[in-house]
Design an enzyme around this catalytic site. Structure first.
Site, mmCIF file in Angstrom:
data_model
loop_
_atom_site.group_PDB
_atom_site.id
_atom_site.type_symbol
_atom_site.label_atom_id
_atom_site.label_comp_id
_atom_site.label_asym_id
_atom_site.label_seq_id
_atom_site.Cartn_x
_atom_site.Cartn_y
_atom_site.Cartn_z
ATOM 1 N N HIS A 26 71.522 36.687 17.831
ATOM 2 C CA HIS A 26 70.491 37.662 17.435
ATOM 3 C C HIS A 26 71.145 38.940 16.915
ATOM 4 O O HIS A 26 70.741 39.490 15.886
ATOM 5 C CB HIS A 26 69.628 38.056 18.645
ATOM 6 C CG HIS A 26 68.762 36.974 19.196
ATOM 7 N ND1 HIS A 26 68.748 36.639 20.532
ATOM 8 C CD2 HIS A 26 67.855 36.148 18.606
ATOM 9 C CE1 HIS A 26 67.869 35.670 20.747
ATOM 10 N NE2 HIS A 26 67.323 35.351 19.593
ATOM 11 N N ARG A 81 69.485 28.400 11.846
ATOM 12 C CA ARG A 81 70.692 27.776 12.359
ATOM 13 C C ARG A 81 70.865 26.386 11.764
ATOM 14 O O ARG A 81 71.709 26.147 10.935
ATOM 15 C CB ARG A 81 70.626 27.709 13.892
ATOM 16 C CG ARG A 81 70.868 29.047 14.553
ATOM 17 C CD ARG A 81 70.326 29.092 15.945
ATOM 18 N NE ARG A 81 68.864 28.999 15.902
ATOM 19 C CZ ARG A 81 68.090 29.103 16.965
ATOM 20 N NH1 ARG A 81 68.619 29.260 18.154
ATOM 21 N NH2 ARG A 81 66.780 29.031 16.835
ATOM 22 N N SER A 110 68.761 31.154 23.193
ATOM 23 C CA SER A 110 68.555 31.799 24.488
ATOM 24 C C SER A 110 68.372 30.781 25.610
ATOM 25 O O SER A 110 68.824 31.001 26.728
ATOM 26 C CB SER A 110 67.325 32.707 24.429
ATOM 27 O OG SER A 110 67.512 33.718 23.473
#
Ligand code: ADP
Length: 166
Positions: free
Chosen positions: A17, A94, A132
């Site tokens: 991030h 990604r 995360s």
């Protein structure tokens, strides 16, 4: 002045991030990190904890940046964008797995607010497989995540592990 939003759950913020925030803030005049609260996702960290971790990560990781803000949002992103005059949303991409969902979101946001574009930013190769939930999962088993997240997040994750064992 070009204002863009960088929305996410940030549960917790990772180096992936931070890399997107770093690069967005070099390209755009103003980056508003919009922290989604009360969406469908169950989170490990409360909204205030997630916000505090983002602020601390920015303070230590990108101390020279004055064009980054953090806000908690609970309604439609498109409405929030309109209210702050944001012209675009930035999202990190990604793998191919991200693409379909991201494309749907981008098209829906534009339908809701025609002025709103979405920019996809390629993830840094070091963080391609980082998200995360993986960080939360491995931290739960006591693994070292210090090269994947800001220091404050590593500390906070250790705190959660201790809390859950108490
Ligand atoms: P959301 O619930 O909106 O997916 P996340 O906090 O998981 O919230 O992600 C916010 C944004 O950050 C998304 O655009 C996501 O693709 C991007 N992102 C997450 N992890 C990485 C990473 N390792 N590298 C680049 N972008 C990432």
């Amino acid at each position: 002045m070009t204002t863009v939003l960088y929305p996410g759950t940030f549960d917790p913020i990772t180096n992936g991030h931070l890399d997107i925030i770093d690069r967005s803030s070099r390209v755009f005049d103003r980056v508003v990190i919009t922290l989604a609260v009360n969406n469908a996702k169950q989170t490990l960290f409360t909204a205030d904890e997630r916000e505090a971790l983002i602020r601390e990560a920015l303070r230590t990781g990108l101390p020279d940046r004055t064009n980054i803000e953090v806000v908690q949002t609970s309604g439609l992103l498109a409405e929030f964008a309109r209210s702050v005059g944001a012209v675009a949303v930035v999202r990190g991409l990604r793998t191919l797995g991200d693409f379909e969902y991201e494309m749907q979101m981008a098209l829906m946001n534009r339908r809701l607010y025609g002025e709103l574009s979405t920019f996809f930013m390629a993830a840094d190769e070091r963080y391609i497989h980082l998200n995360s939930s993986i960080v939360r999962e491995v931290a739960r088993y006591g693994a070292d995540v210090s090269d994947l997240v800001p220091e404050c997040v590593a500390v906070a994750l250790r705190g959660k592990v201790v809390e859950s064992r108490a």
